[in-house]
Each structure stands twice: as C-alpha cells, then as structure tokens.
Design an enzyme around this catalytic site. Structure first.
Site, PDB file in Angstrom:
ATOM      1  N   LYS A  22       0.826  -1.215   0.000  1.00 43.90           N
ATOM      2  CA  LYS A  22       0.000   0.000   0.000  1.00 43.90           C
ATOM      3  C   LYS A  22       0.864   1.271   0.000  1.00 43.90           C
ATOM      4  CE  LYS A  22      -1.447   1.766   3.880  1.00 43.90           C
ATOM      5  NZ  LYS A  22      -1.379   3.160   4.320  1.00 43.90           N
ATOM      6  N   ASN A  23       1.854   1.317   0.859  1.00 45.76           N
ATOM      7  CA  ASN A  23       2.622   2.564   0.983  1.00 45.76           C
ATOM      8  C   ASN A  23       3.489   2.837  -0.236  1.00 45.76           C
ATOM      9  OD1 ASN A  23       1.423   3.136   3.390  1.00 45.76           O
ATOM     10  ND2 ASN A  23       3.130   2.463   4.675  1.00 45.76           N
ATOM     11  N   ARG A  93      -3.961  10.784   4.189  1.00 40.47           N
ATOM     12  CA  ARG A  93      -2.869  11.720   4.381  1.00 40.47           C
ATOM     13  C   ARG A  93      -1.897  11.746   3.211  1.00 40.47           C
ATOM     14  NH1 ARG A  93      -0.124  14.069   8.491  1.00 40.47           N
ATOM     15  NH2 ARG A  93       2.012  13.905   7.862  1.00 40.47           N
ATOM     16  N   CYS A 117      -3.129  13.037  13.426  1.00 42.56           N
ATOM     17  CA  CYS A 117      -3.960  11.869  13.183  1.00 42.56           C
ATOM     18  C   CYS A 117      -3.951  11.034  14.439  1.00 42.56           C
ATOM     19  CB  CYS A 117      -3.503  11.091  11.969  1.00 42.56           C
ATOM     20  SG  CYS A 117      -2.053  10.139  12.297  1.00 42.56           S
ATOM     21  N   ARG A 122       1.646  15.095  13.196  1.00 46.18           N
ATOM     22  CA  ARG A 122       2.485  14.649  12.077  1.00 46.18           C
ATOM     23  C   ARG A 122       3.037  15.881  11.367  1.00 46.18           C
ATOM     24  NH1 ARG A 122       0.256   9.168  10.676  1.00 46.18           N
ATOM     25  NH2 ARG A 122       1.800   9.009   9.016  1.00 46.18           N
ATOM     26  N   PRO A 123       4.153  16.428  11.851  1.00 46.89           N
ATOM     27  CA  PRO A 123       4.709  17.635  11.232  1.00 46.89           C
ATOM     28  C   PRO A 123       5.167  17.385   9.794  1.00 46.89           C
ATOM     29  CG  PRO A 123       6.252  16.731  12.847  1.00 46.89           C
ATOM     30  CD  PRO A 123       4.995  15.920  12.955  1.00 46.89           C
ATOM     31  N   ILE A 124       5.204  18.452   8.971  1.00 46.68           N
ATOM     32  CA  ILE A 124       5.708  18.306   7.594  1.00 46.68           C
ATOM     33  C   ILE A 124       6.856  19.290   7.333  1.00 46.68           C
ATOM     34  CG2 ILE A 124       3.585  17.354   6.584  1.00 46.68           C
ATOM     35  CD1 ILE A 124       3.222  20.276   5.450  1.00 46.68           C
ATOM     36  N   ASP A 125       7.519  19.707   8.414  1.00 40.82           N
ATOM     37  CA  ASP A 125       8.586  20.694   8.264  1.00 40.82           C
ATOM     38  C   ASP A 125       9.702  20.224   7.324  1.00 40.82           C
ATOM     39  OD1 ASP A 125       8.806  18.893  10.598  1.00 40.82           O
ATOM     40  OD2 ASP A 125      10.803  19.744  10.802  1.00 40.82           O
ATOM     41  N   GLN A 126      10.001  18.927   7.328  1.00 37.99           N
ATOM     42  CA  GLN A 126      11.101  18.436   6.479  1.00 37.99           C
ATOM     43  C   GLN A 126      10.715  18.442   4.995  1.00 37.99           C
ATOM     44  OE1 GLN A 126      14.223  17.878   7.895  1.00 37.99           O
ATOM     45  NE2 GLN A 126      13.067  18.769   9.588  1.00 37.99           N
ATOM     46  N   ASP A 305       4.807   0.251  12.146  1.00 37.26           N
ATOM     47  CA  ASP A 305       3.523  -0.283  11.673  1.00 37.26           C
ATOM     48  C   ASP A 305       3.282  -1.729  12.099  1.00 37.26           C
ATOM     49  OD1 ASP A 305       3.005   2.144  10.539  1.00 37.26           O
ATOM     50  OD2 ASP A 305       3.176   1.491   8.449  1.00 37.26           O
ATOM     51  N   ILE A 327       8.946   6.195  16.995  1.00 39.55           N
ATOM     52  CA  ILE A 327       8.632   6.984  15.787  1.00 39.55           C
ATOM     53  C   ILE A 327       7.451   7.931  16.023  1.00 39.55           C
ATOM     54  CG2 ILE A 327       8.139   6.894  13.298  1.00 39.55           C
ATOM     55  CD1 ILE A 327      10.714   5.408  13.886  1.00 39.55           C
ATOM     56  N   ARG A 397      -8.593   0.481   5.069  1.00 31.90           N
ATOM     57  CA  ARG A 397      -7.670   1.404   4.401  1.00 31.90           C
ATOM     58  C   ARG A 397      -6.448   0.661   3.857  1.00 31.90           C
ATOM     59  NH1 ARG A 397      -5.338   5.503   8.151  1.00 31.90           N
ATOM     60  NH2 ARG A 397      -3.927   5.380   6.395  1.00 31.90           N
TER      61      ARG A 397
HETATM   62  C1  UD1 Z   1       5.168   6.511   6.644  1.00 32.15           C
HETATM   63  C2  UD1 Z   1       4.161   5.410   6.444  1.00 32.15           C
HETATM   64  C3  UD1 Z   1       3.595   4.958   7.774  1.00 32.15           C
HETATM   65  C4  UD1 Z   1       4.736   4.567   8.708  1.00 32.15           C
HETATM   66  C5  UD1 Z   1       5.788   5.669   8.793  1.00 32.15           C
HETATM   67  C6  UD1 Z   1       7.029   5.250   9.565  1.00 32.15           C
HETATM   68  C7  UD1 Z   1       3.232   5.897   4.291  1.00 32.15           C
HETATM   69  C8  UD1 Z   1       2.074   6.387   3.489  1.00 32.15           C
HETATM   70  N1  UD1 Z   1       3.101   5.917   5.605  1.00 32.15           N
HETATM   71  O1  UD1 Z   1       4.484   7.612   7.259  1.00 32.15           O
HETATM   72  O2  UD1 Z   1       2.743   3.845   7.543  1.00 32.15           O
HETATM   73  O3  UD1 Z   1       4.207   4.352   9.998  1.00 32.15           O
HETATM   74  O4  UD1 Z   1       6.224   6.046   7.471  1.00 32.15           O
HETATM   75  O5  UD1 Z   1       7.593   4.116   8.985  1.00 32.15           O
HETATM   76  O6  UD1 Z   1       4.226   5.450   3.746  1.00 32.15           O
HETATM   77  N2  UD1 Z   1       8.587  13.918  10.877  1.00 32.15           N
HETATM   78  C9  UD1 Z   1       8.988  15.222  11.163  1.00 32.15           C
HETATM   79  N3  UD1 Z   1       8.911  16.151  10.156  1.00 32.15           N
HETATM   80  C10 UD1 Z   1       8.501  15.861   8.893  1.00 32.15           C
HETATM   81  C11 UD1 Z   1       8.088  14.543   8.612  1.00 32.15           C
HETATM   82  C12 UD1 Z   1       8.150  13.582   9.632  1.00 32.15           C
HETATM   83  O7  UD1 Z   1       9.367  15.520  12.275  1.00 32.15           O
HETATM   84  O8  UD1 Z   1       8.484  16.764   8.038  1.00 32.15           O
HETATM   85  C13 UD1 Z   1       8.649  12.885  11.938  1.00 32.15           C
HETATM   86  C14 UD1 Z   1       7.306  12.274  12.269  1.00 32.15           C
HETATM   87  O9  UD1 Z   1       6.600  13.042  13.214  1.00 32.15           O
HETATM   88  C15 UD1 Z   1       7.715  10.930  12.813  1.00 32.15           C
HETATM   89  C16 UD1 Z   1       8.962  10.585  12.000  1.00 32.15           C
HETATM   90  O10 UD1 Z   1       9.409  11.811  11.442  1.00 32.15           O
HETATM   91  O11 UD1 Z   1       8.070  11.039  14.164  1.00 32.15           O
HETATM   92  C17 UD1 Z   1       8.741   9.597  10.899  1.00 32.15           C
HETATM   93  O12 UD1 Z   1       7.661  10.012  10.076  1.00 32.15           O
HETATM   94  P1  UD1 Z   1       7.585   9.623   8.540  1.00 32.15           P
HETATM   95  O13 UD1 Z   1       8.630   8.604   8.243  1.00 32.15           O
HETATM   96  O14 UD1 Z   1       7.579  10.874   7.728  1.00 32.15           O
HETATM   97  O15 UD1 Z   1       6.174   8.937   8.436  1.00 32.15           O
HETATM   98  P2  UD1 Z   1       5.140   9.050   7.267  1.00 32.15           P
HETATM   99  O16 UD1 Z   1       5.863   9.221   5.955  1.00 32.15           O
HETATM  100  O17 UD1 Z   1       4.092  10.025   7.625  1.00 32.15           O
END
Ligand code: UD1
Length: 430
Positions: A22-23, A93, A117, A122-126, A305, A327, A397
């Site tokens: 799925k991912n 998402r 969620c 779930r920050p997106i700063d990166q 997961d 995580i 899902r």
């Molecule tokens: C993806 C997977 C999800 C899995 C996760 C970790 C998909 C669609 N989803 O989620 O099933 O549980 O990887 O293996 O593939 N973070 C930041 N800033 C950012 C982005 C992330 O601080 O800009 C942090 C998050 O809060 C978290 C960590 O980084 O603590 C890992 O998140 P991330 O690997 O980005 O998870 P997703 O891609 O959302």
C-alpha cells in the site's frame, strides 16, 4: 455500522498470498502523473487508501483506467488543476505526495495541509525544508500548502529526522529539477526504493535509494513505463504474527523475505519457527511464546507499523516484555481495548510494559487506527469466545480482503452490519 464478528480460538493454518505494498502504491500513483505518457502499474492493492488517491488524481484531470482489480493505467497529460482539496487529505494523508509530484512537473501545487492523526501529531517541516532548498516558495494559507517555483534547482538537503514521507516528496520534486540533488539522512524503507525504481523506469536518474544518501540528477522529462509494485511488508508481517498468536502454521507467499528480516528475527526470539524460501516465509508457533523487548526504528529496524501486532503477541507470552515506540508519539491507543480482552499492559510515555497472560477473552472493541485495528483482529482470533470490532473502515484502508484471507486459513470472521446478522453469525458458528 459494519463490524467484524470473530469467534476466536482456532489455530490459523495454510497459505496466504500477500498483495502489493500500500505505501509503495501511494507514492507510485502520485509519481505516475509526472509524465504525459501512459503508465501501467501492476500489483496495485485494491484498498481504500489507493482508491481515494486514484479519485484525487481523477479530480485534477488525470485519466485513470482500471485494467483489472490489481492493474491500473494512468495518464497525466490532461491535468488541468494543481489544487488537491481537503476532503482527500482528510481521508488519506498520503494525498500530500501530489505536492511533490505536481511541484516537480508543473512547478506549482496547492494541497490541503494534513492535520494530526490518531497516532500523533504529524509535522511536515522536512517536506517544506526540502521544497524550499530546491528553490520553491512555500506558504500556508487558508488550510492549503502552496508551493511554487520559477525553476527548481538541485541542492544538498539534510533531513533532520529520518522521514519516509519527506524523502518521497522531495525525491519527486527533485526528479526534474536542474542539476544534482543530494538527500542525506534519507529514509531507507522498501517503498522509498520502490518509488526510486519506478521513477528510474520512467527515465529519472536516482542513485542510492535504500542507503541514507540519495543522489538525484535532474532530467528534462519522464516517459511511459510498466511497473510492478513490491509486496506489502506490513500485510505479510501481520499474517506472520497471526500464526504466532493463534499457535498456527502460516506460509506467507509472494513476499521479499529480506524486507521481513526484523519481523522474522523477533518471531524467532519469542519462540516461533521461521522458514524462508525465495518468495515465501513460513511461521510455525507450536509452543508458548516467550517474552522479549522491542523498539520501533526506521528501516531496517522493527517497523512502527508492526508495533501493535507484536504487542498483541507479547501480551500472550510468558514473562514481562517492553515495547518502546520511537517513531510516533501516540501509538498505544489500542492498549485500553486490549486490556478489555484481559491483557495486562501499562503504558508510560512511549513505553508499554506488558505482563503476559494465559489467554485473551472476546469483547466488544473499537479499532483506533489502521495497524492497531489489524492487531486487535489478531487478538480476537486468539481470544476465547466472540469479539466484535467497530470502525473497520480503518482496517479496510490497508488490508485487502482481510476477513476472506483469514477465513481461508481457518479463522471464523465475518463482516456484520446489524445485530441480527451478528446473532446469526453466533448461532451458525456455535
Ligand atoms: C510513513 C508510512 C507509515 C509509517 C511511517 C514510519 C506511508 C504512506 N506511511 O508515514 O505507515 O508508519 O512512514 O515508517 O508510507 N517527521 C517530522 N517532520 C517531517 C516529517 C516527519 O518531524 O516533516 C517525523 C514524524 O513526526 C515521525 C517521524 O518523522 O516522528 C517519521 O515520520 P515519517 O517517516 O515521515 O512517516 P510518514 O511518511 O508520515
């Protein structure tokens, strides 16, 4: 409202075919709009998340043709809009992957900002940092992330945390940028590699995916391809743990055993037998499980997961286990539900301390999110008596035909939508 009705107590035995990841599918579907030629994607899982993303792609003018249940053709030449509405983001998402894909192709994208969620903020700063480094301006207004650039230029990007989502989004934005982009501290998950392979099959020049440094040399355009998605590591892991908790004997087929190594290692540690062949893994659980400790980590560590599924197994082991979630901040919501089934678990911060019990007993419970929902199904299958699980839309899902696949292994699980149907199930199963 639909529920799963489960009568637990039977060991699950037999073979199960694992579907496409799925991912990986979510990333690949988003990337497929980056060429004006038609791409064909095989081994596409038919689950709610992928179907919602296909609708989002159609909503902006992408042409989606379902060739059969697991094959889809996508043509992005008629895309007339770069705005992805909030409804899609609320449902799934990962619609935010269209941000990287649209920015990379059209140099402009507006995508609703995903909120937190059920497993935490779930920050997106990166993601934003990466887009900016490539030369895009990124602002947030009216609930949308608006990214645009005159031109994208390759750059050196160091990710402050290992993030799957930002690695994928930035990789897509960089594929057609001018010059070289280097992503350091990149995520190494199998689906990051699958996306890179897919993009390379469309003419991209990406090296190093699967290591923590990814090098992307920009190309001027991408072309048609036919591509088969990798098997789903988490679906496979869930069935492997189904064998462990039901004292069963399950062969998961159509998998890449290498992707399952951290899961196999933990199953061996808790007393299961694990046999690997080229594209299958067999898990046999013939004795009481033993306790262990586990900490979730980015790949190749133990996947977050799979954290709820291993906790369900450790809840039935002899002794005390510690599960550390490194995580996500709020991924123990299922513990209250499992406690109602007789588990003995104490959560302190990001740690769950689990005292193994002899058995779970069936109860009426609710799925809090996708993976925890699947883990609670495993608990129901192991439990004495009947369990009902609400909010199965979460589980749908990410798991295709979950009840059918489990029933083929000897489980007793059915979707019911009324009290009458539940009573009928109970009478029939006895
Ligand atoms: C993806 C997977 C999800 C899995 C996760 C970790 C998909 C669609 N989803 O989620 O099933 O549980 O990887 O293996 O593939 N973070 C930041 N800033 C950012 C982005 C992330 O601080 O800009 C942090 C998050 O809060 C978290 C960590 O980084 O603590 C890992 O998140 P991330 O690997 O980005 O998870 P997703 O891609 O959302």
């Amino acid at each position: 409202m639909e529920q799963y009705a489960i009568k637990g107590g039977s060991p699950l035995v037999g073979e199960v075919e694992i579907g496409g990841a799925k991912n990986a599918a979510l990333a690949i579907l988003a990337a497929s709009i980056m060429t004006d030629e038609t791409v064909m994607i095989e081994n596409m899982p038919d689950v709610r998340d992928t179907n919602v993303l296909l609708q989002a792609i159609s909503s902006i003018g992408g042409i989606v043709e379902r060739v059969d249940r697991h094959t889809v053709k996508i043509n992005g030449s008629q895309i007339h809009d770069v705005v992805i509405e909030g409804d899609y983001i609320k449902k799934i998402r990962a619609s935010y992957y269209l941000l990287g894909a649209l920015l990379g192709k059209y140099k402009k994208a507006e995508v609703a900002l995903p909120g937190g969620c059920n497993i935490g903020s779930r920050p997106i700063d990166q993601h934003i940092k990466g887009f900016k480094a490539l030369g895009a301006s990124v602002k947030i207004a009216h609930g949308l992330i608006i990214a645009e650039a005159e031109a994208l230029r390759g750059n050196h990007i160091y990710m402050d945390v290992v993030t799957v989502g930002a690695t994928i989004n930035v990789m897509m934005a960089a594929v057609m940028a001018e010059g070289l982009t280097i992503i350091e501290n990149a995520a190494k998950e199998p689906h990051v590699v699958d996306l890179a392979n897919f993009l390379n099959s469309m003419g991209a020049n990406i090296k190093g995916a699967g290591t923590d440094v990814i090098r992307i040399r920009g190309v001027s355009k991408l072309h048609r391809t036919e591509y088969t998605i990798i098997p789903d590591q988490i679906e496979a892991g869930t069935f492997m743990f189904a064998a462990a908790v039901t004292k069963g004997d399950i062969t998961v087929k159509n998998v890449i055993p290498k992707h399952l190594e951290s899961i196999s290692a933990k199953l061996l540690e808790i007393g299961c037998e694990v046999e690997e062949s080229d594209d299958a893994v067999r898990v046999v659980a013939s004795r009481k499980l033993t306790h262990t400790h586990v900490k979730t980590l980015p790949y190749p560590g133990f996947p977050t997961d799979m954290q709820p599924q291993i906790a369900v197994a450790l809840g039935l082991s002899g002794g005390t286990s510690i599960v550390t979630e490194s995580i996500f901040e709020n991924r123990f919501k299922y513990v209250d539900e499992l406690t109602r089934m007789g588990a003995s678990i104490k959560v302190e911060g990001n740690t769950a301390i689990i005292d193994g019990v002899d058995k779970y007993t069936g109860a009426g419970i609710t799925a809090p999110d996708l993976r925890a929902g699947a883990a609670l199904v495993l608990a129901g299958l192991a439990a004495e008596g009947f369990t009902t699980i609400d909010e199965i839309r979460y589980i749908e899902r990410g798991y295709e035909d979950f009840p059918q696949k489990l029933n083929n292994l000897g489980a007793q699980i059915e979707i019911v939508d009324t009290d009458k149907a539940l009573q009928k199930f109970k009478l029939r199963i006895g």
